[in-house]
Design an enzyme around this catalytic site. Sequence first.
Site, mmCIF file in Angstrom:
data_model
loop_
_atom_site.group_PDB
_atom_site.id
_atom_site.type_symbol
_atom_site.label_atom_id
_atom_site.label_comp_id
_atom_site.label_asym_id
_atom_site.label_seq_id
_atom_site.Cartn_x
_atom_site.Cartn_y
_atom_site.Cartn_z
ATOM 1 N N ARG A 39 45.108 35.914 41.737
ATOM 2 C CA ARG A 39 44.079 36.957 41.176
ATOM 3 C C ARG A 39 42.727 36.669 40.704
ATOM 4 N NH1 ARG A 39 49.058 40.572 38.581
ATOM 5 N NH2 ARG A 39 49.620 41.505 40.573
ATOM 6 N N TYR A 93 44.234 43.030 48.214
ATOM 7 C CA TYR A 93 45.437 42.126 48.096
ATOM 8 C C TYR A 93 45.538 41.468 46.765
ATOM 9 C CZ TYR A 93 42.038 38.670 49.846
ATOM 10 O OH TYR A 93 40.891 37.566 50.090
ATOM 11 N N GLU A 94 46.571 41.079 46.425
ATOM 12 C CA GLU A 94 46.960 40.337 45.154
ATOM 13 C C GLU A 94 47.014 41.353 44.093
ATOM 14 O OE1 GLU A 94 48.283 37.571 45.249
ATOM 15 O OE2 GLU A 94 47.348 36.991 47.243
ATOM 16 N N GLY A 95 47.536 42.540 44.408
ATOM 17 C CA GLY A 95 47.721 43.705 43.464
ATOM 18 C C GLY A 95 46.457 44.610 43.747
ATOM 19 N N GLN A 147 45.989 46.757 38.901
ATOM 20 C CA GLN A 147 45.187 45.990 37.996
ATOM 21 C C GLN A 147 45.026 46.669 36.641
ATOM 22 O OE1 GLN A 147 45.323 42.697 38.495
ATOM 23 N NE2 GLN A 147 46.015 43.061 40.574
#
Length: 602
Positions: free
Chosen positions: A300, A444-446, A451
Amino acid sequence: MPTYTAPVQDSLFILNDVLNIERYNNLPGFADATPDMLEAILGEAGKMSAEVLQPLNEVGDKEGCVWTEGDGFDNTVKTPTGFKEAYDLYSESGWGALPFPEEYGGQGLPATLNAVVQEYVSSANMAFGMYPGLTAGAAAALVEHASEEQKQAYVPKMLSGEWSGTMNLTEPHCGTDLGMLRTKAARNDDGSFAITGQKIWISAGEHDMSSNIIHLVIARIEGEPEGTKGISLFVCPKYILDEDGNPGERNKLSCGSLEHKMGINGNATCVMNYEGAKAFLVGEENKGLAAMFVMMNEARLGVAVQGLAQSEVAYQNAADWARDRVQGRALTGAKYPDQKADPIIVHPDIRRVLLTIRSFNEAARALVLWTALKGDLSHRSDDEDEKQNADDIMGLLTPVLKGVLTDKGFDNTVMAQQVFGGTGYTKDQGVEQFVRDARIAMIYEGANGIQALDLVGRKLPSKGGRAVQAYFKEVGKLCSEHKDDEAMKPYVEPLSKALGDLQAATMWLVQNGMANPNNAGAASTDYMHLFGLVAMGHMWVLMAKTAQDKLSAGANGSTDYMNNKLLTGRFFAERMMPETRLLLKRIETGADTMMEMDAAAF
């Protein structure tokens, strides 16, 4: 064709002057990070990025990766022309080992320094940077949670670049909700596990640049609880290691296909099929999600850097175009009467665009490094209070960095494209690639909505609000220290007002979010961006004070740089910081109207 120059001077200003990292030279790794060493390392990183990686960015976009079906599990992926040679150079130069412990082949330098290098790499070639970036995240998870035997077996060759790494989370039916995963781990008689299932969107899942690929896979051991409580983490190499620790038997896993994407075409985004692949438990059974969060948090922060990086390279090319593109006359009269028109840089709206991007870039760069330093302190400080505070602040700001820097990074690439007019919509200048590449970082990555929910739902109330209270205290103290400094008022007063808005928004969430969780959900994205503006305003106060002090001391040949720094900060304070009041008003509207319409009416 686009160009890129690494902002080495700006990075050094932040590291040496604003953060003064020399004061931490008593901590492991920091003693070697002298100003001369930093300048040498960042100069070389900038040179490699500009001369080796940037010319391959367009190549990777046009060629993409090529998947070929093989026998059994031997499906292959060919990376774009030049990527393998660039990867070898990157690895041989030791860039992948920069922040890791020396006992595993790392260089032991601060992760803060590594964040600078990753910005340069991502600006030059975001798709390429993901290969070593994913490896670093996987190695970090192993260093944190694997057994000593596993660390010695995998990490040194991952840091050398001989082997690469991935993270395998997402499945066709579940992305964020990992508790729904179906990938199973069956126990083998020898203590290993057999992994069966499919993972999708696996960056660098298969390629031709390393001799082995070390997959970190989350799966559920057969018979263990459903949901997130039953998730375990496994290391599953492409080639199973033999008795000497070398790649041996081909494991029962393969890349089933490549995704066809909007951008980052030079990176292999794979569908990974596991068909009884041999794997080894990392850490404790059913504790895999906690272990994977080490990798996810690394990723992240890396994605936040990608948002900044694409914004920076887009800005540089837009500024070059604005200085050269001749079109129209200045509103106050011709600036170049001997020409048929003036460069578009004379127009206020072009300058609005460029300064909006630039003022964000400089604040975001400082915020990334300020936060990365907190990460270093949380691991390396010998002061327990300092370690705790640093860990709290880094955890609090991780979703803010990921969400805000990638949202705004994408917006900025679009604004930079606008500077080019119609040319920006064509492939002639290459700026449209920045737009396409930057878009994925918001997802991506959440995804960024997640977030925002993480920020308001988990990070704010964590440990009784300890982290957010400490952050408010730190920013409030900074404002108080400089409130009577006339030269600092253009920077301090907007930050003080913005901090008040953030505190009011936080109190509103405390009062209304628990009573109706939809209020927290409805407010979350606006709150995240409000927090981001305060955090960047915080950085501008630190940078402005440092620049003023440098000018008072004679500036040592950097007068123009310092004056431009102050001008850019004033623009941010005047034009960007007032948005916090708007965001507060949005937050205070609550969720009633948003949730009233029946789902079928959408």
